[in-house]
Enzyme design. Sequence first.
Site, PDB file in Angstrom:
ATOM      1  N   ASP A   1       0.741  -1.251   0.185  1.00 24.07           N
ATOM      2  CA  ASP A   1      -0.056  -0.014   0.001  1.00 24.07           C
ATOM      3  C   ASP A   1       0.838   1.341  -0.105  1.00 24.07           C
ATOM      4  OD1 ASP A   1       1.014   0.564   2.481  1.00 24.07           O
ATOM      5  OD2 ASP A   1      -0.907   0.056   3.441  1.00 24.07           O
ATOM      6  N   SER A   2       0.373   2.456  -0.258  1.00 21.68           N
ATOM      7  CA  SER A   2       1.289   3.516  -0.370  1.00 21.68           C
ATOM      8  C   SER A   2       1.577   4.498   0.751  1.00 21.68           C
ATOM      9  CB  SER A   2       0.279   4.629  -1.105  1.00 21.68           C
ATOM     10  OG  SER A   2      -1.009   4.896  -0.554  1.00 21.68           O
ATOM     11  N   GLY A   3       0.845   4.040   2.124  1.00 24.17           N
ATOM     12  CA  GLY A   3       1.153   4.844   3.268  1.00 24.17           C
ATOM     13  C   GLY A   3       0.050   5.762   3.449  1.00 24.17           C
ATOM     14  N   GLY A   4      -0.834   5.782   2.452  1.00 27.16           N
ATOM     15  CA  GLY A   4      -2.198   6.776   2.665  1.00 27.16           C
ATOM     16  C   GLY A   4      -3.166   6.477   3.845  1.00 27.16           C
TER      17      GLY A   4
ATOM     18  N   ASP B   1      -2.977   8.183  -1.526  1.00 30.59           N
ATOM     19  CA  ASP B   1      -4.220   8.882  -1.455  1.00 30.59           C
ATOM     20  C   ASP B   1      -4.406   9.577  -0.101  1.00 30.59           C
ATOM     21  OD1 ASP B   1      -4.482   6.470  -0.175  1.00 30.59           O
ATOM     22  OD2 ASP B   1      -6.637   6.286  -0.306  1.00 30.59           O
TER      23      ASP B   1
ATOM     24  N   GLN C   1     -11.965   7.825  -4.583  1.00 30.20           N
ATOM     25  CA  GLN C   1     -12.432   8.345  -3.239  1.00 30.20           C
ATOM     26  C   GLN C   1     -13.713   9.112  -3.227  1.00 30.20           C
ATOM     27  OE1 GLN C   1     -11.019   8.576  -0.223  1.00 30.20           O
ATOM     28  NE2 GLN C   1      -8.896   7.504  -0.653  1.00 30.20           N
TER      29      GLN C   1
ATOM     30  N   GLY D   1     -10.899   5.393   1.303  1.00 30.07           N
ATOM     31  CA  GLY D   1     -11.622   6.258   2.091  1.00 30.07           C
ATOM     32  C   GLY D   1     -12.646   5.955   2.712  1.00 30.07           C
TER      33      GLY D   1
ATOM     34  N   ASP E   1      -8.429  -7.053   1.725  1.00 28.75           N
ATOM     35  CA  ASP E   1      -7.106  -7.171   2.649  1.00 28.75           C
ATOM     36  C   ASP E   1      -7.840  -6.796   4.110  1.00 28.75           C
ATOM     37  OD1 ASP E   1      -6.070  -4.437   3.749  1.00 28.75           O
ATOM     38  OD2 ASP E   1      -7.204  -4.384   1.772  1.00 28.75           O
TER      39      ASP E   1
ATOM     40  N   CYS F   1     -13.553 -27.698  10.597  1.00 28.96           N
ATOM     41  CA  CYS F   1     -12.270 -27.129  10.027  1.00 28.96           C
ATOM     42  C   CYS F   1     -11.390 -28.246   9.609  1.00 28.96           C
ATOM     43  CB  CYS F   1     -11.892 -25.796  10.933  1.00 28.96           C
ATOM     44  SG  CYS F   1     -10.307 -25.326  10.171  1.00 28.96           S
TER      45      CYS F   1
ATOM     46  N   CYS G   1      -8.127 -27.729   9.031  1.00 29.24           N
ATOM     47  CA  CYS G   1      -6.534 -27.180   9.064  1.00 29.24           C
ATOM     48  C   CYS G   1      -5.865 -28.004   9.914  1.00 29.24           C
ATOM     49  CB  CYS G   1      -6.703 -25.625   9.374  1.00 29.24           C
ATOM     50  SG  CYS G   1      -6.515 -25.343  11.231  1.00 29.24           S
TER      51      CYS G   1
ATOM     52  N   CYS H   1      -6.563 -27.681  13.714  1.00 31.59           N
ATOM     53  CA  CYS H   1      -7.934 -28.204  14.169  1.00 31.59           C
ATOM     54  C   CYS H   1      -7.707 -29.647  14.164  1.00 31.59           C
ATOM     55  CB  CYS H   1      -8.994 -27.890  13.592  1.00 31.59           C
ATOM     56  SG  CYS H   1      -9.603 -26.179  13.749  1.00 31.59           S
TER      57      CYS H   1
ATOM     58  N   HIS I   1      -5.249 -21.175  12.200  1.00 29.74           N
ATOM     59  CA  HIS I   1      -6.629 -21.518  12.135  1.00 29.74           C
ATOM     60  C   HIS I   1      -7.427 -20.454  11.430  1.00 29.74           C
ATOM     61  CE1 HIS I   1     -10.501 -22.672  12.844  1.00 29.74           C
ATOM     62  NE2 HIS I   1     -10.871 -21.694  13.317  1.00 29.74           N
TER      63      HIS I   1
END
Length: 395
Positions: free
Chosen positions: A92-95, A171, A212, A239, A288, A334, A336, A339, A365
């Site tokens: 990401d940009s830091g925005g 942004d 935005q 935003g 994300d 689950c 995984c 589990c 998990h």
Amino acid sequence: MGFLEFQVKSQQDKARTGILKLKNGIIKTPELMPVATKATVKALTSNDLKEIGAQMLICNTYHLMLQPSADVISKMGGLHKFMNWDKPLVTDSGGYQAFSLGLGREHAVGKMFFPGNNYKQNKPHGKSTIKLNEKGIYFRSIYDNSHQFLSPEKSIKIQEKLGADMILILDECTSPLSNKEYTRKSMERTHKWAKRCLDIHNTDQAIVGIIQGGHWQDLREKSAKYNASLDFDSYAIGGSLGKSKKDMHKIIDWIIPHISPNKPRHLLGIGVVEDIIESVERGIDLFDCVSPTRIARSGYSHINPPFGTKKNKYRIRITLSKYKSDISPLDPNCKCKVCENYSRAYINHLLKTNELLGFNLISYHNQFFMLDLMREIRDSIEEKSFNKLKTKWFG
Ligand SMILES: [Zn+2]
């Protein structure tokens, strides 16, 4: 134009699956990216993430430029080598950090604001520690309080040094409590920054434009059209997402018709179960979210319906004493590794005693659970049974 190919594979109404080709691999969408803020998804190794089936991670420019610095990472052969991750990466940009240290702190809110959440309009909030103007963002390092500056150009150059497959423009993320006039001005500034980012970008990394406009329809449409007119490889929705889930849904609906169906769409910073399902239904491809590992560290384990509590449908608090001698796995449904091998009682004990393994097991998990949900979503769209999936999760 960066190194990115995207193909929609199948569609059920607005929900869609796709194949996204990046420099370091191919990703099936819709997908949720685990967040590796400081070049690590907290408590998980890159092997853990591969086992879980993570396809792509997102790292944080603000944190990495301060510690260990873009130069160190570049000397180490780039972010992929540095963190031993050979699949696709996004930075990401830091925005967003400018928001959390600025308006977010001043208004004491996140990207979404729900009035009534113990929020007192008049209570003294934190002070913004950033300054922002046409040139860029001025802030203090959270590590040593030193003066720092991030311009659109500098953010791109840092992200080029880090070397992720896909990078974001700088942004300003507005607050749900910003008024329309401020949101408009901020949006226009972000548009100028977008152009500056594109002008200076000269690697084969894919570059993402950020739409935005807060929770105002005319602003969101204007921003979507403006971004669509620039040659971005992909689009993200950034935003403020308004004051309710309904606002967030409307915002997505306003934007989608104005951007190319042939480019991936990322809803920034969102990724809990309900929001993912509702947003995929509206045409979002990428997410994300720090939630799976963040809630893990507070002792919450994700759980398939119908095992959750009334208040928290998809999680249980494993540190409660009722799980102290519970022999069952974190989630009986689950598959995984955690589990299959460990009991709630054991993980309850590890977390109660602050044993580091506890954080690894529960984070493993929770990430598996979320990525499994994404697999289920992709399958359901391909089998045209997305409605059935909604019924399963929402009841
Ligand atoms: Zn599990």
